[in-house]
Design a protein around this motif. Structure first.
Motif, PDB file in Angstrom:
ATOM      1  N   GLY A  66       0.786  -1.229   0.000  1.00  0.00           N
ATOM      2  CA  GLY A  66       0.000   0.000   0.000  1.00  0.00           C
ATOM      3  C   GLY A  66       0.815   1.273   0.000  1.00  0.00           C
ATOM      4  N   GLN A  67       2.088   1.152  -0.326  1.00  0.00           N
ATOM      5  CA  GLN A  67       2.947   2.341  -0.356  1.00  0.00           C
ATOM      6  C   GLN A  67       3.450   2.598  -1.767  1.00  0.00           C
ATOM      7  OE1 GLN A  67       3.072   4.028   2.492  1.00  0.00           O
ATOM      8  NE2 GLN A  67       1.923   2.392   3.471  1.00  0.00           N
ATOM      9  N   PRO A  68       2.621   3.240  -2.580  1.00  0.00           N
ATOM     10  CA  PRO A  68       3.015   3.454  -3.967  1.00  0.00           C
ATOM     11  C   PRO A  68       4.201   4.401  -4.100  1.00  0.00           C
ATOM     12  CG  PRO A  68       0.920   4.513  -3.503  1.00  0.00           C
ATOM     13  CD  PRO A  68       1.312   3.787  -2.264  1.00  0.00           C
ATOM     14  N   GLU A  69       4.990   4.164  -5.135  1.00  0.00           N
ATOM     15  CA  GLU A  69       6.094   5.080  -5.423  1.00  0.00           C
ATOM     16  C   GLU A  69       5.579   6.202  -6.305  1.00  0.00           C
ATOM     17  OE1 GLU A  69       9.035   2.596  -7.198  1.00  0.00           O
ATOM     18  OE2 GLU A  69       9.069   1.290  -5.436  1.00  0.00           O
ATOM     19  N   ALA A  70       6.443   7.189  -6.529  1.00  0.00           N
ATOM     20  CA  ALA A  70       6.029   8.376  -7.287  1.00  0.00           C
ATOM     21  C   ALA A  70       5.456   8.013  -8.655  1.00  0.00           C
ATOM     22  CB  ALA A  70       7.201   9.320  -7.450  1.00  0.00           C
ATOM     23  N   THR A  71       6.087   7.062  -9.331  1.00  0.00           N
ATOM     24  CA  THR A  71       5.605   6.693 -10.668  1.00  0.00           C
ATOM     25  C   THR A  71       4.214   6.072 -10.586  1.00  0.00           C
ATOM     26  OG1 THR A  71       6.782   4.605 -10.430  1.00  0.00           O
ATOM     27  CG2 THR A  71       7.855   6.299 -11.747  1.00  0.00           C
ATOM     28  N   GLU A  72       3.952   5.333  -9.506  1.00  0.00           N
ATOM     29  CA  GLU A  72       2.635   4.708  -9.366  1.00  0.00           C
ATOM     30  C   GLU A  72       1.555   5.735  -9.007  1.00  0.00           C
ATOM     31  OE1 GLU A  72       4.419   0.399  -8.188  1.00  0.00           O
ATOM     32  OE2 GLU A  72       4.285   2.023  -6.744  1.00  0.00           O
ATOM     33  N   TYR A  73       1.945   6.744  -8.222  1.00  0.00           N
ATOM     34  CA  TYR A  73       1.009   7.832  -7.951  1.00  0.00           C
ATOM     35  C   TYR A  73       0.618   8.521  -9.249  1.00  0.00           C
ATOM     36  CZ  TYR A  73       0.927   8.032  -2.882  1.00  0.00           C
ATOM     37  OH  TYR A  73       0.698   7.755  -1.572  1.00  0.00           O
ATOM     38  N   LYS A  74       1.621   8.707 -10.093  1.00  0.00           N
ATOM     39  CA  LYS A  74       1.401   9.378 -11.367  1.00  0.00           C
ATOM     40  C   LYS A  74       0.441   8.543 -12.212  1.00  0.00           C
ATOM     41  CE  LYS A  74       3.967  11.369 -15.067  1.00  0.00           C
ATOM     42  NZ  LYS A  74       5.076  11.004 -15.917  1.00  0.00           N
ATOM     43  N   ARG A  75       0.688   7.259 -12.249  1.00  0.00           N
ATOM     44  CA  ARG A  75      -0.164   6.346 -13.010  1.00  0.00           C
ATOM     45  C   ARG A  75      -1.580   6.328 -12.422  1.00  0.00           C
ATOM     46  NH1 ARG A  75      -1.106   2.212 -16.192  1.00  0.00           N
ATOM     47  NH2 ARG A  75      -1.787   0.251 -15.295  1.00  0.00           N
ATOM     48  N   HIS A  76      -1.645   6.371 -11.107  1.00  0.00           N
ATOM     49  CA  HIS A  76      -2.916   6.393 -10.395  1.00  0.00           C
ATOM     50  C   HIS A  76      -3.775   7.574 -10.862  1.00  0.00           C
ATOM     51  CE1 HIS A  76      -5.205   5.004  -6.922  1.00  0.00           C
ATOM     52  NE2 HIS A  76      -5.521   6.259  -6.702  1.00  0.00           N
ATOM     53  N   ARG A  77      -3.160   8.760 -10.829  1.00  0.00           N
ATOM     54  CA  ARG A  77      -3.887   9.958 -11.260  1.00  0.00           C
ATOM     55  C   ARG A  77      -4.270   9.852 -12.729  1.00  0.00           C
ATOM     56  NH1 ARG A  77      -0.260  12.761  -7.932  1.00  0.00           N
ATOM     57  NH2 ARG A  77       1.132  13.065  -9.682  1.00  0.00           N
ATOM     58  N   GLU A  78      -3.356   9.274 -13.489  1.00  0.00           N
ATOM     59  CA  GLU A  78      -3.572   9.172 -14.931  1.00  0.00           C
ATOM     60  C   GLU A  78      -4.781   8.273 -15.239  1.00  0.00           C
ATOM     61  OE1 GLU A  78      -3.062   7.388 -18.786  1.00  0.00           O
ATOM     62  OE2 GLU A  78      -2.057   6.380 -17.123  1.00  0.00           O
ATOM     63  N   ILE A  79      -4.869   7.129 -14.559  1.00  0.00           N
ATOM     64  CA  ILE A  79      -6.003   6.221 -14.792  1.00  0.00           C
ATOM     65  C   ILE A  79      -7.304   6.880 -14.353  1.00  0.00           C
ATOM     66  CG2 ILE A  79      -7.025   3.960 -14.312  1.00  0.00           C
ATOM     67  CD1 ILE A  79      -4.297   2.864 -13.712  1.00  0.00           C
ATOM     68  N   ILE A  80      -7.289   7.525 -13.176  1.00  0.00           N
ATOM     69  CA  ILE A  80      -8.493   8.198 -12.688  1.00  0.00           C
ATOM     70  C   ILE A  80      -8.959   9.262 -13.683  1.00  0.00           C
ATOM     71  CG2 ILE A  80      -9.382   9.792 -10.923  1.00  0.00           C
ATOM     72  CD1 ILE A  80      -7.991   8.237  -8.825  1.00  0.00           C
ATOM     73  N   ASN A  81      -8.002  10.051 -14.178  1.00  0.00           N
ATOM     74  CA  ASN A  81      -8.365  11.094 -15.134  1.00  0.00           C
ATOM     75  C   ASN A  81      -8.949  10.513 -16.412  1.00  0.00           C
ATOM     76  OD1 ASN A  81      -7.695  13.218 -13.506  1.00  0.00           O
ATOM     77  ND2 ASN A  81      -5.595  13.378 -14.268  1.00  0.00           N
ATOM     78  N   ARG A  82      -8.387   9.383 -16.842  1.00  0.00           N
ATOM     79  CA  ARG A  82      -8.898   8.756 -18.049  1.00  0.00           C
ATOM     80  C   ARG A  82     -10.316   8.225 -17.815  1.00  0.00           C
ATOM     81  NH1 ARG A  82      -6.260   4.184 -19.950  1.00  0.00           N
ATOM     82  NH2 ARG A  82      -4.567   4.584 -18.507  1.00  0.00           N
TER      83      ARG A  82
END
Ligand SMILES: [Zn+2]
Length: 151
Positions: A66-82
């Motif tokens: 449950g501790q995402p790295e910066a790249t995963e946070y970025k991907r997280h936001r990216e999927i949500i936005n999509r």
């Protein structure tokens, strides 16, 4: 919708929310998105695809405790936005306070124009436009929510 798969996804999300910072991963909003995509996934392949992608992503963060790295946070936001963009464009759904933001900026723009052209004073138009934007935007958001078109 495929209930079994959806249940598994929600269970993984709950597990993630216990470990991760719910605010950082927008936990409540994520749940709403997943439920909306689930409702629509019967008739929409893109919704199904987005759900699968979200599930893979959630599993990946779970594996990291449950501790995402910066790249995963970025991907997280990216999927949500999509997902938001898809729900908005294909299913006519909007996020909460969507119209408030939209009408406020429109109100300010028109207010400035109106103030300059008609009142001869740029400063007067802006608060009037902003106020109108807030009033009309909030009313539209409330109406949209009542009709069940909010994500
Ligand atoms: Zn869809």
């Amino acid at each position: 919708m495929n209930w079994e798969r959806h249940e598994m996804l929600l269970a993984d999300l709950e597990a993630l929310l216990e470990k991760a910072d719910s605010k950082k991963i927008q936990g409540d909003f994520l749940k709403k998105i997943i439920n909306r995509l689930g409702e629509l996934s019967d008739d929409c392949r893109e919704c199904t695809r987005l759900l699968d992608e979200l599930h893979e992503h959630i599993k990946a963060i779970l594996e990291k405790n449950g501790q995402p790295e910066a790249t995963e946070y970025k991907r997280h936001r990216e999927i949500i936005n999509r997902a938001i963009a898809h729900l908005q464009k294909e299913h006519n759904l909007v996020t909460e306070d969507y119209y408030l933001g939209l009408y406020m900026s429109l109100g300010i723009a028109f207010g400035l124009m109106f103030g300059t052209l008609i009142l001869g004073n740029l400063a007067w138009g802006m608060p009037i436009g902003l106020l109108l934007g807030v009033v009309l935007g909030s009313a539209k958001d409330a109406d949209t929510k009542k009709k069940g078109h909010t994500i």
